[in-house]
Design an enzyme around this catalytic site. Structure first.
Site, PDB file in Angstrom:
ATOM      1  N   HIS A   1     -14.649   0.114   1.958  1.00  0.00           N
ATOM      2  CA  HIS A   1     -13.797   1.272   1.639  1.00  0.00           C
ATOM      3  C   HIS A   1     -14.198   1.908   0.314  1.00  0.00           C
ATOM      4  O   HIS A   1     -13.426   1.888  -0.649  1.00  0.00           O
ATOM      5  CB  HIS A   1     -12.313   0.901   1.556  1.00  0.00           C
ATOM      6  CG  HIS A   1     -11.782   0.247   2.779  1.00  0.00           C
ATOM      7  ND1 HIS A   1     -10.539  -0.285   2.864  1.00  0.00           N
ATOM      8  CD2 HIS A   1     -12.323   0.051   4.004  1.00  0.00           C
ATOM      9  CE1 HIS A   1     -10.345  -0.794   4.064  1.00  0.00           C
ATOM     10  NE2 HIS A   1     -11.418  -0.603   4.773  1.00  0.00           N
TER      11      HIS A   1
ATOM     12  N   ASP B   1      -6.414  -1.738   3.117  1.00  0.00           N
ATOM     13  CA  ASP B   1      -6.091  -1.056   1.858  1.00  0.00           C
ATOM     14  C   ASP B   1      -4.984  -1.844   1.180  1.00  0.00           C
ATOM     15  O   ASP B   1      -4.035  -2.272   1.824  1.00  0.00           O
ATOM     16  CB  ASP B   1      -5.611   0.372   2.138  1.00  0.00           C
ATOM     17  CG  ASP B   1      -6.749   1.298   2.513  1.00  0.00           C
ATOM     18  OD1 ASP B   1      -7.914   0.866   2.491  1.00  0.00           O
ATOM     19  OD2 ASP B   1      -6.476   2.477   2.826  1.00  0.00           O
TER      20      ASP B   1
ATOM     21  N   HIS C   1       0.873  -1.178   0.000  1.00  0.00           N
ATOM     22  CA  HIS C   1       0.000   0.000   0.000  1.00  0.00           C
ATOM     23  C   HIS C   1       0.913   1.232   0.000  1.00  0.00           C
ATOM     24  O   HIS C   1       2.128   1.088  -0.163  1.00  0.00           O
ATOM     25  CB  HIS C   1      -0.908  -0.075   1.239  1.00  0.00           C
ATOM     26  CG  HIS C   1      -1.938   1.008   1.339  1.00  0.00           C
ATOM     27  ND1 HIS C   1      -2.658   1.457   0.268  1.00  0.00           N
ATOM     28  CD2 HIS C   1      -2.366   1.732   2.410  1.00  0.00           C
ATOM     29  CE1 HIS C   1      -3.479   2.417   0.673  1.00  0.00           C
ATOM     30  NE2 HIS C   1      -3.319   2.603   1.961  1.00  0.00           N
TER      31      HIS C   1
ATOM     32  N   VAL D   1       1.650   7.763  -7.813  1.00  0.00           N
ATOM     33  CA  VAL D   1       0.836   6.588  -8.153  1.00  0.00           C
ATOM     34  C   VAL D   1      -0.070   6.308  -6.967  1.00  0.00           C
ATOM     35  O   VAL D   1       0.254   6.628  -5.831  1.00  0.00           O
ATOM     36  CB  VAL D   1       1.691   5.345  -8.471  1.00  0.00           C
ATOM     37  CG1 VAL D   1       2.546   5.565  -9.703  1.00  0.00           C
ATOM     38  CG2 VAL D   1       2.554   4.949  -7.271  1.00  0.00           C
TER      39      VAL D   1
ATOM     40  N   ASP E   1     -15.302  18.839  17.080  1.00  0.00           N
ATOM     41  CA  ASP E   1     -15.057  20.258  16.802  1.00  0.00           C
ATOM     42  C   ASP E   1     -14.328  20.802  18.010  1.00  0.00           C
ATOM     43  O   ASP E   1     -14.904  20.923  19.088  1.00  0.00           O
ATOM     44  CB  ASP E   1     -16.390  20.983  16.582  1.00  0.00           C
ATOM     45  CG  ASP E   1     -16.176  22.467  16.255  1.00  0.00           C
ATOM     46  OD1 ASP E   1     -15.010  22.914  16.217  1.00  0.00           O
ATOM     47  OD2 ASP E   1     -17.190  23.164  16.046  1.00  0.00           O
TER      48      ASP E   1
ATOM     49  N   ASP F   1     -11.139  -3.863  -0.557  1.00  0.00           N
ATOM     50  CA  ASP F   1     -10.934  -2.421  -0.795  1.00  0.00           C
ATOM     51  C   ASP F   1     -11.518  -2.000  -2.153  1.00  0.00           C
ATOM     52  O   ASP F   1     -11.118  -2.527  -3.189  1.00  0.00           O
ATOM     53  CB  ASP F   1      -9.418  -2.164  -0.771  1.00  0.00           C
ATOM     54  CG  ASP F   1      -9.019  -0.714  -1.045  1.00  0.00           C
ATOM     55  OD1 ASP F   1      -9.910   0.160  -1.119  1.00  0.00           O
ATOM     56  OD2 ASP F   1      -7.800  -0.456  -1.180  1.00  0.00           O
TER      57      ASP F   1
ATOM     58  N   ALA G   1       2.690  12.770   4.573  1.00  0.00           N
ATOM     59  CA  ALA G   1       3.670  12.631   5.643  1.00  0.00           C
ATOM     60  C   ALA G   1       3.854  11.188   6.072  1.00  0.00           C
ATOM     61  O   ALA G   1       4.739  10.895   6.874  1.00  0.00           O
ATOM     62  CB  ALA G   1       3.268  13.475   6.846  1.00  0.00           C
ATOM     63  N   SER G   2       3.048  10.266   5.568  1.00  0.00           N
ATOM     64  CA  SER G   2       3.196   8.865   5.939  1.00  0.00           C
ATOM     65  C   SER G   2       3.760   8.035   4.788  1.00  0.00           C
ATOM     66  O   SER G   2       3.934   6.837   4.918  1.00  0.00           O
ATOM     67  CB  SER G   2       1.838   8.287   6.344  1.00  0.00           C
ATOM     68  OG  SER G   2       0.933   8.392   5.261  1.00  0.00           O
ATOM     69  N   HIS G   3       4.039   8.670   3.658  1.00  0.00           N
ATOM     70  CA  HIS G   3       4.451   7.915   2.477  1.00  0.00           C
ATOM     71  C   HIS G   3       5.965   7.735   2.494  1.00  0.00           C
ATOM     72  O   HIS G   3       6.715   8.377   1.748  1.00  0.00           O
ATOM     73  CB  HIS G   3       3.986   8.610   1.204  1.00  0.00           C
ATOM     74  CG  HIS G   3       3.840   7.671   0.039  1.00  0.00           C
ATOM     75  ND1 HIS G   3       4.728   6.639  -0.189  1.00  0.00           N
ATOM     76  CD2 HIS G   3       2.914   7.582  -0.945  1.00  0.00           C
ATOM     77  CE1 HIS G   3       4.353   5.978  -1.270  1.00  0.00           C
ATOM     78  NE2 HIS G   3       3.252   6.519  -1.732  1.00  0.00           N
TER      79      HIS G   3
ATOM     80  N   HIS H   1      -4.051   2.164  -4.123  1.00  0.00           N
ATOM     81  CA  HIS H   1      -5.187   1.236  -4.109  1.00  0.00           C
ATOM     82  C   HIS H   1      -5.284   0.474  -5.428  1.00  0.00           C
ATOM     83  O   HIS H   1      -5.129   1.046  -6.503  1.00  0.00           O
ATOM     84  CB  HIS H   1      -6.492   1.997  -3.866  1.00  0.00           C
ATOM     85  CG  HIS H   1      -6.520   2.718  -2.568  1.00  0.00           C
ATOM     86  ND1 HIS H   1      -6.972   2.128  -1.403  1.00  0.00           N
ATOM     87  CD2 HIS H   1      -6.130   3.968  -2.230  1.00  0.00           C
ATOM     88  CE1 HIS H   1      -6.869   3.002  -0.407  1.00  0.00           C
ATOM     89  NE2 HIS H   1      -6.357   4.128  -0.879  1.00  0.00           N
TER      90      HIS H   1
END
EC number: 3.1.-.-
Lengths: 566, 566
Positions: A404, A177, A155, A379, A457, A209, A246-248, A382
């Site tokens: 999903h 995923d 993923h 790219v 909120d 997914d 930020a997680s890739h 999924h």
């Protein structure tokens, strides 16, 4: 088509008790929408949960920070949960964990090493100490009656897992995923062989997914992004800024590799980028050559062709570093003609205007902006249709439940399952709250539990609901007109001229001048009728002002009369 | 790169008076944005205007119906305008005409037959009787000093024109919206031969549509949509609904042709669809076989496989017929499993979420939904890069000014001009309000006039400005808390407990319970300090409540204190 798939009517009934030996599946989020994934499995009175994510709000949910899965269906059964399994570390799979932990702080949380590291960091911010249980692909462990086996999947984040859940009711496989990059950067393939072995054993229900089910064909390899980045960065002779999720980790790895190749040092920009890449480096998922990283302050002192910034903000978030640069408001980095900015990311649907706003701002300042619209710098994470077919053919499931996805994705995924030979009446299209029971090897919709939107909120959860949002939409469209009147509580007589003010109504200070006499006339009318009840007086005033503003302006501000008895 | 193109700084100075014999060009809308196209040409103290369109608002402009070009720069010179030339009948080119006519009702309006018919219909709704002057491609006529020649261009509406404007300062060619379909449905090609002839004569300034400049290659022919529609509709055995733009006569023509081929009668749905197709049929731009059209009521009585609906609503407009169908709220048409819906249209940027919301609603009800994401049912009306190169090579302009585009489109178009040999310093990238003077054959930026956003909200124009919008954004995000206090005007003592109410703040009726005592405490404080000024009391109250709500909820509602002296 079968009633199961296309009746257009989903049940509203509370489901009957689960049949003995049956497995019940209910999504509290993530079906009929993309985000806040959370699926509850029930067997023999015990529960297992897969994922617990957040959804980001749309225009019709103004002021909302996050949307949580609706926990109501499990609130009273919180101690019947044997475990929470997390498939990977994206926000739409782990973001609501701290909120679930408020209900049960000792809930066992199961996941891979990187996933749990991200959960731990998130929980720390919420001052929670979760009970974490690390698992690896290939491992098989039971929590209560739920016998879980984990499989490597590929993923857009490292260390993602699919989970097979065995109960006496049968074998269920949940992909999380997933995609099928055949040349992944870390060599960790989606375990198609494992899925085939499960297929041999017999998969009774396959949760798949659906995100890219409408997209034909295959995703090119993440590996192919590297050379494109290389080409762009090689041509750059000034500053380069690369924005991505930020997680890739693998995307960032490729950026770091290109930076090394072209003699650039790297500064990480954005709190989540710094945090996640620190975790990834600690876990040896990201390889950072010593001395490559520099602080933002250091970077600013270096020659422009020897530095590269890796930043958050690829979705056009207005407060992000990249948006500030695009507006010329960043504290350190001012974009100059000839700078290069690469958005190595997708545009999440709904963010197009914001992202292009950032692109236009950067282009206006003279930057050369590279994005997925003009170069192959992203790219998807999924599986599109072609890859989903591989999954169905490997698993050969008896029953399928697309997860999903919005409705268009679920239907497209269902059609693929049918094409591979799954009978139509064995493809269950559900949505959040729809109860699916797997009994005697067949999955069927048996009822529905209520699943609403739970809004966060600021500091509080759930107090902002549909009534508040509908008021916000009215106020956001037309502002309000307030009319304040002090009346003699005995006679209903106005004690002073009414105070009229409008906000969000008009820039013209005279726009409401006519309202004073209008209200005074109405008040002398109510007084003459002997009306002293402040509520009734307010009603009269609201009606007359509302009519006036509709006739005069053809607008619908909120009319807010306040009548004070003195 | 030259200062003209990439300085990142545009002038803020009022331009010097136009040099004798020079031509001045100022866009009052349409450069740096897509929409509200309006370009003013000035020569010898006289003005010619090309187009006068509207822009549709974005999220940051809540409650706004339309955005107009900013007329301030020409308001005092309204009688110096010799003519308004309209290139074609789309809203972003004609939508603001009624508002300009309010300033000068007898303004001569020049355009093709279909364009003027649409303008006439629009003006009728505004109870205006414009002075219309029809022109055709190939025609050459002067208004004052402006000698205009008109050229056929192909676009997504019939009867579009480009205009060449000759003054002693030189020859200017403005494409309007343009593409180069080589097999247009009506056989009316973009007059590339005419453009070449102008090129031979020498084009001093070329204003070029930038909308698709970032898109590589060519647009396939409109003609190729027909067979796709035919395939989809042939397979349908229930109702078919086709949504498209209400001005896209050729698209509708192809739908009608397919309906005839498959024995379906057609009902037009939506006011603008009915109106525009009536006009197009009257002008013989649309061929409607006798008896093909039926009313909506008739259509509802016919067998489902013998009827086809052509509807507006392809952009997901919430009040449109299609959106109502997707929500199951349409008065006549309820979508049933197996119905077919075709969105034969693009998604205008910013509308993605709304359009997919409609798609998901339709799919949920069981409809088979075909859209540009899964079938070739739309082609763009704007020339992409490959076609723009043809234009530059035919015209061989001395100076180029990209128009109709956001910054990313303008830069991409400029790069194409340079690739065909236009010198970089002869490519002028302006934005709204930037003044470009063509003097001695060279176009240069010489200053700037103020161009703001002019908002139409309901019946009035311009009274909603940035301050109102910023209030609406605050109210829309967080609602408001109002605090009403009656005080003794002599002592500043509160005459009664404060009245607190919140709207758009919380669904919890107790959310503001603590505010009463908080305000009372503050009032006893202000009283003890001898503060009697209502404005100062209000300030104190606003501060203390604002701080409380930030600490308690981490939210920022508008705080609205009203202090009434009694």
């Amino acid at each position: 088509m079968s009633a199961n798939r296309t009746s257009g009517k989903w049940p509203h009934n509370q489901p009957a008790p689960l049949a003995d030996g049956g497995l019940r599946i209910v999504a509290l989020g993530g079906i009929g929408e993309i985000g806040r994934n959370m699926t509850v499995f029930e067997y023999g009175g015990r529960l297992l949960i897969v994922d617990c994510g957040v959804l980001f709000p749309e225009d019709q949910q103004p002021g909302v920070d996050l949307i949580l899965p609706d926990f109501r269906a499990i609130e009273d059964r919180i101690n019947e949960i044997d475990a929470l399994v997390l498939t990977h570390g994206h926000e739409d799979h782990i973001g609501a964990v701290p909120f679930l932990l408020r209900l049960r702080p000792d809930l066992p949380i199961i996941g891979s090493r990187f996933t749990l590291a991200l959960v731990a960091a998130k929980c720390k911010e919420h001052r929670l100490t979760p009970s974490l249980h690390e698992v690896k692909e290939g491992e098989r462990r039971a929590w209560g009656v739920f016998d879980c086996e984990f499989f490597a999947v590929n993923h857009s984040i490292p260390d993602a897992l699919a989970v097979a859940i065995r109960t006496p009711a049968g074998l269920v496989l949940h992909t999380g995923d997933i995609k099928l990059d055949q040349l992944p950067l870390d060599g960790r393939l989606t375990d198609l062989a494992g899925f085939s072995r499960l297929g041999d054993e017999g998969v009774d229900l396959f949760l798949v997914d659906s995100t890219n089910a409408e997209v034909p064909g295959f995703v090119i390899s993440e590996r192919e992004i590297g050379p494109v980045l290389d080409g762009v960065i090689q041509r750059a002779n000034q500053r380069v800024i690369v924005a991505c999720f930020a997680s890739h980790v693998h995307r960032v790895q490729q950026v770091l590799d290109v930076a090394v190749a072209h003699g650039r040092r790297v500064a990480l920009v954005g709190r989540s980028m710094v945090r996640n890449m620190g975790i990834a480096a600690d876990l040896k998922l990201l390889t950072v050559p010593p001395g490559l990283l520099v602080s933002l302050d250091e970077a600013m002192t270096m020659p422009e062709d020897q530095v590269l910034f890796v930043s958050t903000g690829s979705q056009g978030e207005p407060l992000s570093a990249l948006s500030r640069m695009a507006r010329g408001e960043h504290r350190h980095i001012s974009i100059r003609p000839g700078d290069t900015v690469i958005l190595a990311s997708s545009m999440i649907p709904g963010n197009e205007t914001a992202v292009f706003g950032v692109v236009n701002g950067l282009v206006r300042l003279g930057a050369h902006v590279v994005h997925q619209g003009n170069a192959k710098v992203h790219v998807s994470g999924h599986a599109p249709a072609g890859e989903l077919l591989f999954l169905y053919n490997a698993v050969r499931p008896s029953n399928v439940m697309p997860v999903h996805g919005e409705w268009r994705h679920l239907r497209a995924n269902a059609a693929l399952a049918v094409q591979t030979g799954v009978p139509e009446d064995r493809v269950v299209i559900a949505e959040d709250g729809v109860v699916v029971d797997l009994v005697d090897g067949q999955a069927k919709i048996t009822g529905r539990v209520e699943v609403g939107h739970v809004y966060v909120d600021g500091l509080s959860v759930g107090d902002v609901g549909e009534s508040t949002l509908s008021d916000r939409l009215v106020l956001g469209e037309g502002g309000f007109i307030s009319i304040t009147i002090a009346v003699d509580s005995a006679t209903g007589r106005a004690m002073a001229p009414p105070t009229i003010s409008g906000r969000g109504f008009s820039d013209d200070p005279k726009a409401l001048d006519d309202v004073v006499s209008l209200v005074e006339m109405e008040l002398s009318h109510t007084e003459s009728e002997g009306i002293t009840d402040t509520h009734r007086i307010a009603q009269h005033v609201r009606r007359v002002v509302g009519r006036w503003v509709a006739d005069t302006y053809r607008r619908r501000p909120m009319i807010v009369p306040t009548v004070i008895p003195v």
